[in-house]
Enzyme design. Structure first.
Site, PDB file in Angstrom:
ATOM      1  N   HIS A 128      -6.326  -6.048  -3.585  1.00  0.00           N
ATOM      2  CA  HIS A 128      -7.131  -6.196  -2.364  1.00  0.00           C
ATOM      3  C   HIS A 128      -7.339  -7.647  -1.948  1.00  0.00           C
ATOM      4  O   HIS A 128      -8.003  -7.904  -0.940  1.00  0.00           O
ATOM      5  CB  HIS A 128      -8.470  -5.460  -2.511  1.00  0.00           C
ATOM      6  CG  HIS A 128      -8.350  -3.975  -2.303  1.00  0.00           C
ATOM      7  ND1 HIS A 128      -9.368  -3.095  -2.516  1.00  0.00           N
ATOM      8  CD2 HIS A 128      -7.291  -3.227  -1.884  1.00  0.00           C
ATOM      9  CE1 HIS A 128      -8.961  -1.863  -2.231  1.00  0.00           C
ATOM     10  NE2 HIS A 128      -7.702  -1.911  -1.859  1.00  0.00           N
TER      11      HIS A 128
ATOM     12  N   TRP B 288     -10.462  -8.617   2.726  1.00  0.00           N
ATOM     13  CA  TRP B 288     -11.259  -8.936   1.543  1.00  0.00           C
ATOM     14  C   TRP B 288     -11.293 -10.447   1.284  1.00  0.00           C
ATOM     15  O   TRP B 288     -12.191 -10.934   0.635  1.00  0.00           O
ATOM     16  CB  TRP B 288     -10.674  -8.252   0.303  1.00  0.00           C
ATOM     17  CG  TRP B 288     -10.817  -6.768   0.270  1.00  0.00           C
ATOM     18  CD1 TRP B 288     -11.822  -6.071  -0.348  1.00  0.00           C
ATOM     19  CD2 TRP B 288      -9.940  -5.778   0.824  1.00  0.00           C
ATOM     20  NE1 TRP B 288     -11.627  -4.721  -0.199  1.00  0.00           N
ATOM     21  CE2 TRP B 288     -10.479  -4.507   0.511  1.00  0.00           C
ATOM     22  CE3 TRP B 288      -8.753  -5.829   1.560  1.00  0.00           C
ATOM     23  CZ2 TRP B 288      -9.868  -3.307   0.900  1.00  0.00           C
ATOM     24  CZ3 TRP B 288      -8.146  -4.635   1.949  1.00  0.00           C
ATOM     25  CH2 TRP B 288      -8.695  -3.406   1.615  1.00  0.00           C
TER      26      TRP B 288
ATOM     27  N   ARG C  74       0.824  -1.208   0.000  1.00  0.00           N
ATOM     28  CA  ARG C  74       0.000   0.000   0.000  1.00  0.00           C
ATOM     29  C   ARG C  74       0.864   1.267   0.000  1.00  0.00           C
ATOM     30  O   ARG C  74       0.516   2.265  -0.637  1.00  0.00           O
ATOM     31  CB  ARG C  74      -0.954  -0.007   1.209  1.00  0.00           C
ATOM     32  CG  ARG C  74      -2.010   1.064   1.111  1.00  0.00           C
ATOM     33  CD  ARG C  74      -3.189   0.833   2.044  1.00  0.00           C
ATOM     34  NE  ARG C  74      -4.341   1.607   1.575  1.00  0.00           N
ATOM     35  CZ  ARG C  74      -4.929   2.582   2.275  1.00  0.00           C
ATOM     36  NH1 ARG C  74      -4.500   2.886   3.466  1.00  0.00           N
ATOM     37  NH2 ARG C  74      -5.947   3.229   1.767  1.00  0.00           N
TER      38      ARG C  74
ATOM     39  N   HIS D  27       0.473   4.091  -2.814  1.00  0.00           N
ATOM     40  CA  HIS D  27       0.112   5.476  -2.507  1.00  0.00           C
ATOM     41  C   HIS D  27       1.218   6.468  -2.859  1.00  0.00           C
ATOM     42  O   HIS D  27       0.946   7.638  -3.109  1.00  0.00           O
ATOM     43  CB  HIS D  27      -0.311   5.610  -1.048  1.00  0.00           C
ATOM     44  CG  HIS D  27      -1.722   5.173  -0.806  1.00  0.00           C
ATOM     45  ND1 HIS D  27      -2.481   5.587   0.256  1.00  0.00           N
ATOM     46  CD2 HIS D  27      -2.530   4.351  -1.533  1.00  0.00           C
ATOM     47  CE1 HIS D  27      -3.688   5.037   0.191  1.00  0.00           C
ATOM     48  NE2 HIS D  27      -3.730   4.278  -0.878  1.00  0.00           N
TER      49      HIS D  27
END
Ligand code: DDH
Length: 284
Positions: free
Chosen positions: A171, A187, A44, A48
């Site tokens: 995810h 998820w 992540r 990002h």
């Protein structure tokens, strides 16, 4: 001796292999974090750092590692990513010649490969920039929104429908944290292994609104798994759904397209001098 300038250290592929291996080693060593791995949060961080790119102004992207600075570190979307940055600090100390920007992205590559994902070819070339290169808030996707927002946000980075769906398969990894995004839960049942389960669950499960005081999200029958409104947009929109169906049926197709699109994501806006991309060996 006086007058002779110190020779500049020019790292080779082998030096970057040392960094990859160090990150892989730390992933095993610090297996008490979250679901047993820092892998998802490292992915992540790399996403990002990269996903702030704007094709029109050519600003943002992974070149710069500007999330080190406020205000970018305080952008709502980046809540919790300090855990990933702190995890990498000892690696930076051990290999001070590497830029944070290259370190963050190489670590994302390492995490994806070590969690069973496809090979993600990588090359160095990112340099750290100062606070003035921070991007404005709002460039990363808002999980409460729908298909139009996804196309606007990812279109700004230069991605099409197929690429949006392929990227979203990340995810399969990790989870939502109430103290970070406000959402809650993973998820998939294997949040530290990259698989095509995200797509299988999207089409195979019945998803209902979760009844709780938190932000609107979906849950499955078992109430153990979750989907964000933006995840559900991928099955509600017919053009997106075509790709969800394809990746649900074909893990190899997902892995191939995922690798291609992640390489593209991680390279957005980087002024590379080196053409060749390297492949790093998985550490067993
Ligand atoms: Fe994501 N993501 N993401 N995501 N993401 C969250 C966690 C993780 C959205 C929102 C959230 C991508 C796309 C989207 C990962 C990778 C990727 C969380 C939970 C939210 C919210 C954060 C928390 O509470 O800790 C939205 C919206 C989108 C979209 O609109 C498409 C993409 C493209 C990637 C990628 O890597 C290519 C990963 C991994 C996590 C798990 C992090 C963790 O700590 O675990």
């Amino acid at each position: 001796a006086a007058g002779i300038p110190a020779k500049e250290f020019v790292p080779t592929q082998e030096d970057y292999v040392k960094i990859y291996n160090e990150v892989a080693k730390r992933l095993v060593e610090f297996d008490e974090y979250d679901d047993g791995s820092y892998g998802p949060v490292l992915v992540r961080l790399a996403w990002h750092a990269s996903g702030t790119y704007d094709v029109e102004t050519k600003t943002g992207g992974s070149n710069g590692a500007t999330m080190r600075f406020q205000p970018e570190s305080d952008h709502g979307a980046n809540a919790g990513l300090k855990a990933a940055r702190d995890f990498l600090e000892p690696v930076k100390e051990k290999f001070p010649w590497v830029s944070y920007s290259d370190l963050w992205i190489l670590s994302g590559v390492c995490a994806l490969q070590q969690m069973g994902g496809p090979v993600i070819p990588w090359r160095p070339g990112r340099s750290d920039r100062d606070i003035s290169a921070c991007t404005p808030d709002g460039r990363l996707p808002d999980a409460t929104k729908e298909h139009k927002h996804l196309r606007a946000i990812f279109g700004r980075m230069g991605f099409n429908d197929q690429e949006i769906v392929a990227l979203s398969g990340a995810h399969a990894l990790g989870r939502c944290h109430t103290d970070r995004s406000g959402f809650d839960g993973p998820w998939t049942f294997s949040p530290t292994m990259l698989t095509n389960d995200y797509y299988k669950l999207l089409v195979g499960e019945k998803w209902n609104w979760k009844k709780w005081n938190g932000p609107a999200q979906y849950e499955d029958k078992t109430k153990a798994l979750m989907m964000l409104p933006t995840d559900m947009a991928l099955v509600k929109d017919r053009e997106f759904k075509k790709w969800v169906d394809k990746y649900a049926k074909d893990q190899d197709a997902f892995f191939k397209d995922f690798s291609d699109v992640v390489v593209k994501l991680f390279e957005l806006g980087v002024p590379f001098k080196q053409e060749e991309k390297w492949v790093f060996k998985v550490v067993e």
